[in-house]
Design a protein around this motif. Structure first.
Motif, PDB file in Angstrom:
ATOM      1  N   LYS A   1      10.821  10.650  -9.749  1.00 39.62           N
ATOM      2  CA  LYS A   1       9.373  10.699  -9.522  1.00 39.62           C
ATOM      3  C   LYS A   1       8.739   9.338  -9.809  1.00 39.62           C
ATOM      4  O   LYS A   1       7.881   8.869  -9.041  1.00 39.62           O
ATOM      5  CB  LYS A   1       8.735  11.778 -10.401  1.00 39.62           C
ATOM      6  CG  LYS A   1       7.246  11.951 -10.166  1.00 39.62           C
ATOM      7  CD  LYS A   1       6.687  13.128 -10.967  1.00 39.62           C
ATOM      8  CE  LYS A   1       5.199  13.323 -10.695  1.00 39.62           C
ATOM      9  NZ  LYS A   1       4.664  14.496 -11.433  1.00 39.62           N
ATOM     10  N   MET A   2       9.174   8.709 -10.894  1.00 37.77           N
ATOM     11  CA  MET A   2       8.657   7.389 -11.231  1.00 37.77           C
ATOM     12  C   MET A   2       9.010   6.364 -10.162  1.00 37.77           C
ATOM     13  O   MET A   2       8.229   5.446  -9.878  1.00 37.77           O
ATOM     14  CB  MET A   2       9.219   6.944 -12.594  1.00 37.77           C
ATOM     15  CG  MET A   2       8.665   7.720 -13.775  1.00 37.77           C
ATOM     16  SD  MET A   2       9.593   7.415 -15.310  1.00 37.77           S
ATOM     17  CE  MET A   2       9.412   5.638 -15.467  1.00 37.77           C
ATOM     18  N   ARG A   3      10.168   6.534  -9.553  1.00 37.82           N
ATOM     19  CA  ARG A   3      10.603   5.566  -8.530  1.00 37.82           C
ATOM     20  C   ARG A   3       9.792   5.674  -7.251  1.00 37.82           C
ATOM     21  O   ARG A   3       9.441   4.644  -6.642  1.00 37.82           O
ATOM     22  CB  ARG A   3      12.102   5.805  -8.203  1.00 37.82           C
ATOM     23  CG  ARG A   3      12.628   4.902  -7.075  1.00 37.82           C
ATOM     24  CD  ARG A   3      12.610   3.451  -7.504  1.00 37.82           C
ATOM     25  NE  ARG A   3      12.911   2.548  -6.412  1.00 37.82           N
ATOM     26  CZ  ARG A   3      12.001   1.936  -5.649  1.00 37.82           C
ATOM     27  NH1 ARG A   3      10.700   2.184  -5.857  1.00 37.82           N
ATOM     28  NH2 ARG A   3      12.354   1.098  -4.707  1.00 37.82           N
ATOM     29  N   ILE A   4       9.499   6.897  -6.811  1.00 39.71           N
ATOM     30  CA  ILE A   4       8.833   7.034  -5.512  1.00 39.71           C
ATOM     31  C   ILE A   4       7.306   7.113  -5.597  1.00 39.71           C
ATOM     32  O   ILE A   4       6.633   6.950  -4.580  1.00 39.71           O
ATOM     33  CB  ILE A   4       9.374   8.241  -4.724  1.00 39.71           C
ATOM     34  CG1 ILE A   4       8.987   9.559  -5.387  1.00 39.71           C
ATOM     35  CG2 ILE A   4      10.872   8.136  -4.533  1.00 39.71           C
ATOM     36  CD1 ILE A   4       9.278  10.758  -4.517  1.00 39.71           C
TER      37      ILE A   4
ATOM     38  N   ASP B   1       1.660   8.145  -1.463  1.00 37.96           N
ATOM     39  CA  ASP B   1       0.460   8.840  -1.908  1.00 37.96           C
ATOM     40  C   ASP B   1       0.656  10.304  -1.528  1.00 37.96           C
ATOM     41  O   ASP B   1       0.278  10.741  -0.449  1.00 37.96           O
ATOM     42  CB  ASP B   1      -0.766   8.245  -1.207  1.00 37.96           C
ATOM     43  CG  ASP B   1      -2.063   8.939  -1.620  1.00 37.96           C
ATOM     44  OD1 ASP B   1      -2.015   9.794  -2.530  1.00 37.96           O
ATOM     45  OD2 ASP B   1      -3.104   8.643  -1.017  1.00 37.96           O
ATOM     46  N   ALA B   2       1.304  11.035  -2.418  1.00 35.66           N
ATOM     47  CA  ALA B   2       1.679  12.421  -2.124  1.00 35.66           C
ATOM     48  C   ALA B   2       1.831  13.194  -3.423  1.00 35.66           C
ATOM     49  O   ALA B   2       2.015  12.614  -4.496  1.00 35.66           O
ATOM     50  CB  ALA B   2       2.986  12.463  -1.333  1.00 35.66           C
ATOM     51  N   ASN B   3       1.772  14.509  -3.308  1.00 32.15           N
ATOM     52  CA  ASN B   3       2.073  15.368  -4.448  1.00 32.15           C
ATOM     53  C   ASN B   3       3.585  15.351  -4.660  1.00 32.15           C
ATOM     54  O   ASN B   3       4.350  15.546  -3.706  1.00 32.15           O
ATOM     55  CB  ASN B   3       1.591  16.792  -4.159  1.00 32.15           C
ATOM     56  CG  ASN B   3       1.795  17.711  -5.350  1.00 32.15           C
ATOM     57  OD1 ASN B   3       1.703  17.289  -6.491  1.00 32.15           O
ATOM     58  ND2 ASN B   3       2.081  18.978  -5.079  1.00 32.15           N
ATOM     59  N   ILE B   4       4.039  15.100  -5.880  1.00 30.67           N
ATOM     60  CA  ILE B   4       5.470  15.019  -6.181  1.00 30.67           C
ATOM     61  C   ILE B   4       5.803  15.989  -7.310  1.00 30.67           C
ATOM     62  O   ILE B   4       5.177  15.960  -8.369  1.00 30.67           O
ATOM     63  CB  ILE B   4       5.881  13.588  -6.591  1.00 30.67           C
ATOM     64  CG1 ILE B   4       5.513  12.588  -5.488  1.00 30.67           C
ATOM     65  CG2 ILE B   4       7.386  13.533  -6.882  1.00 30.67           C
ATOM     66  CD1 ILE B   4       5.681  11.141  -5.904  1.00 30.67           C
ATOM     67  N   ILE B   5       6.782  16.839  -7.073  1.00 34.98           N
ATOM     68  CA  ILE B   5       7.205  17.818  -8.081  1.00 34.98           C
ATOM     69  C   ILE B   5       8.648  17.546  -8.458  1.00 34.98           C
ATOM     70  O   ILE B   5       9.517  17.413  -7.588  1.00 34.98           O
ATOM     71  CB  ILE B   5       7.078  19.258  -7.556  1.00 34.98           C
ATOM     72  CG1 ILE B   5       5.603  19.627  -7.373  1.00 34.98           C
ATOM     73  CG2 ILE B   5       7.744  20.250  -8.516  1.00 34.98           C
ATOM     74  CD1 ILE B   5       5.392  21.036  -6.860  1.00 34.98           C
TER      75      ILE B   5
ATOM     76  N   LYS C   1       0.827  -1.199   0.000  1.00 36.67           N
ATOM     77  CA  LYS C   1       0.000   0.000   0.000  1.00 36.67           C
ATOM     78  C   LYS C   1       0.862   1.250   0.000  1.00 36.67           C
ATOM     79  O   LYS C   1       1.878   1.325   0.689  1.00 36.67           O
ATOM     80  CB  LYS C   1      -0.906  -0.016   1.236  1.00 36.67           C
ATOM     81  CG  LYS C   1      -1.871   1.146   1.310  1.00 36.67           C
ATOM     82  CD  LYS C   1      -2.730   1.046   2.560  1.00 36.67           C
ATOM     83  CE  LYS C   1      -3.685   2.237   2.661  1.00 36.67           C
ATOM     84  NZ  LYS C   1      -4.518   2.149   3.884  1.00 36.67           N
ATOM     85  N   ARG C   2       0.456   2.242  -0.777  1.00 35.75           N
ATOM     86  CA  ARG C   2       1.192   3.507  -0.804  1.00 35.75           C
ATOM     87  C   ARG C   2       1.009   4.250   0.517  1.00 35.75           C
ATOM     88  O   ARG C   2      -0.067   4.220   1.130  1.00 35.75           O
ATOM     89  CB  ARG C   2       0.725   4.378  -1.962  1.00 35.75           C
ATOM     90  CG  ARG C   2       1.114   3.817  -3.320  1.00 35.75           C
ATOM     91  CD  ARG C   2       1.107   4.906  -4.370  1.00 35.75           C
ATOM     92  NE  ARG C   2      -0.185   5.578  -4.470  1.00 35.75           N
ATOM     93  CZ  ARG C   2      -0.362   6.732  -5.115  1.00 35.75           C
ATOM     94  NH1 ARG C   2       0.646   7.346  -5.674  1.00 35.75           N
ATOM     95  NH2 ARG C   2      -1.570   7.262  -5.181  1.00 35.75           N
TER      96      ARG C   2
ATOM     97  N   THR D   1       4.435  17.964   0.136  1.00 31.45           N
ATOM     98  CA  THR D   1       4.804  17.729  -1.260  1.00 31.45           C
ATOM     99  C   THR D   1       6.268  17.315  -1.321  1.00 31.45           C
ATOM    100  O   THR D   1       7.123  17.928  -0.684  1.00 31.45           O
ATOM    101  CB  THR D   1       4.593  19.002  -2.106  1.00 31.45           C
ATOM    102  OG1 THR D   1       3.196  19.261  -2.201  1.00 31.45           O
ATOM    103  CG2 THR D   1       5.168  18.841  -3.505  1.00 31.45           C
ATOM    104  N   ILE D   2       6.554  16.266  -2.081  1.00 32.70           N
ATOM    105  CA  ILE D   2       7.921  15.761  -2.201  1.00 32.70           C
ATOM    106  C   ILE D   2       8.580  16.381  -3.433  1.00 32.70           C
ATOM    107  O   ILE D   2       8.037  16.323  -4.538  1.00 32.70           O
ATOM    108  CB  ILE D   2       7.940  14.229  -2.309  1.00 32.70           C
ATOM    109  CG1 ILE D   2       7.205  13.601  -1.105  1.00 32.70           C
ATOM    110  CG2 ILE D   2       9.378  13.709  -2.372  1.00 32.70           C
ATOM    111  CD1 ILE D   2       7.040  12.091  -1.225  1.00 32.70           C
TER     112      ILE D   2
END
Length: 203
Positions: A22-25, A30-34, A6-7, A13-14
């Motif tokens: 970004k693809m790895r994490i 379950d977070a906003n990733i920039i 489960k995420r 925001t990460i």
């Protein structure tokens, strides 16, 4: 990451260096990733302004590689956002290369994209991010006076002592005194820290 896991929900925001990070994490959190787009962020004022706004609203987590380029990007973002709105997550120095690359980088260090799930989750725990206990109180950073007393700042040989202490705790060797002051209270006790410093000094 295994699809069955489960995420983990994170409110901050990460911030990562690029699309492969970004693809790895993304499967982990379950977070906003920039993504910064590497050094392109230096010329992307709109994205930096967005990061500032997000940091003010919910805080940011900075997760970059442990090489010198990663630290330059980390410091750039840190200089633009108030310290209280930032949580730094550091991956350890792991030598090698990512699977998609033909050869290792200049410093022969694996980046975020090549880290195992276990290492990434442990890095977040070391930064005081405990998804199972979101209300856990973050421990305050060590004072500059205490760092000086330990020999980790402001004296002859301080940089080398910090480097060896980072190696002792499996932290990136390029950590600054301020970063060490933030992360040590989270990953160790005062008694254990004193023991580690004394052992290193004996070497």
């Amino acid at each position: 990451m295994e699809n069955s896991q489960k995420r983990i929900k994170i409110k901050e925001t990460i911030i990562v260096e690029g699309k492969y990070d970004k693809m790895r994490i993304s499967p982990l959190f379950d977070a906003n990733i920039i993504e910064l787009g590497g050094f392109q962020i230096y010329n992307n004022k709109d994205r930096l302004a967005l990061i500032r706004r997000i940091a003010e609203k919910s805080g940011i987590i900075i997760l970059t590689d442990s090489d010198s380029a990663g630290f330059k990007l980390r410091h750039y973002i840190s200089s633009a956002v108030p310290k209280a709105q930032i949580t730094n997550v550091f991956i350890p120095n792991v030598f090698g290369k990512e699977k998609r690359k033909a050869k290792p980088g200049k410093e022969n260090l694996i980046g975020v994209e090549g880290m195992s799930t276990e290492v990434l989750l442990e890095a977040f725990r070391k930064a005081g991010i405990d998804p199972e206990n979101e209300n856990a109180e973050r421990k305050p950073a060590l004072s500059k006076a205490y760092l000086y007393e330990l020999g980790l700042s402001g004296g002859a040989g301080s940089a080398e002592l910090r480097r060896k202490l980072c190696e002792y705790y499996s932290l990136p060797k390029l950590l600054s005194a301020n970063s060490i002051a933030e992360i040590l209270p989270i990953i160790t006790t005062e008694k254990e820290l004193l023991f580690a410093v004394e052992e290193i000094k004996k070497q």
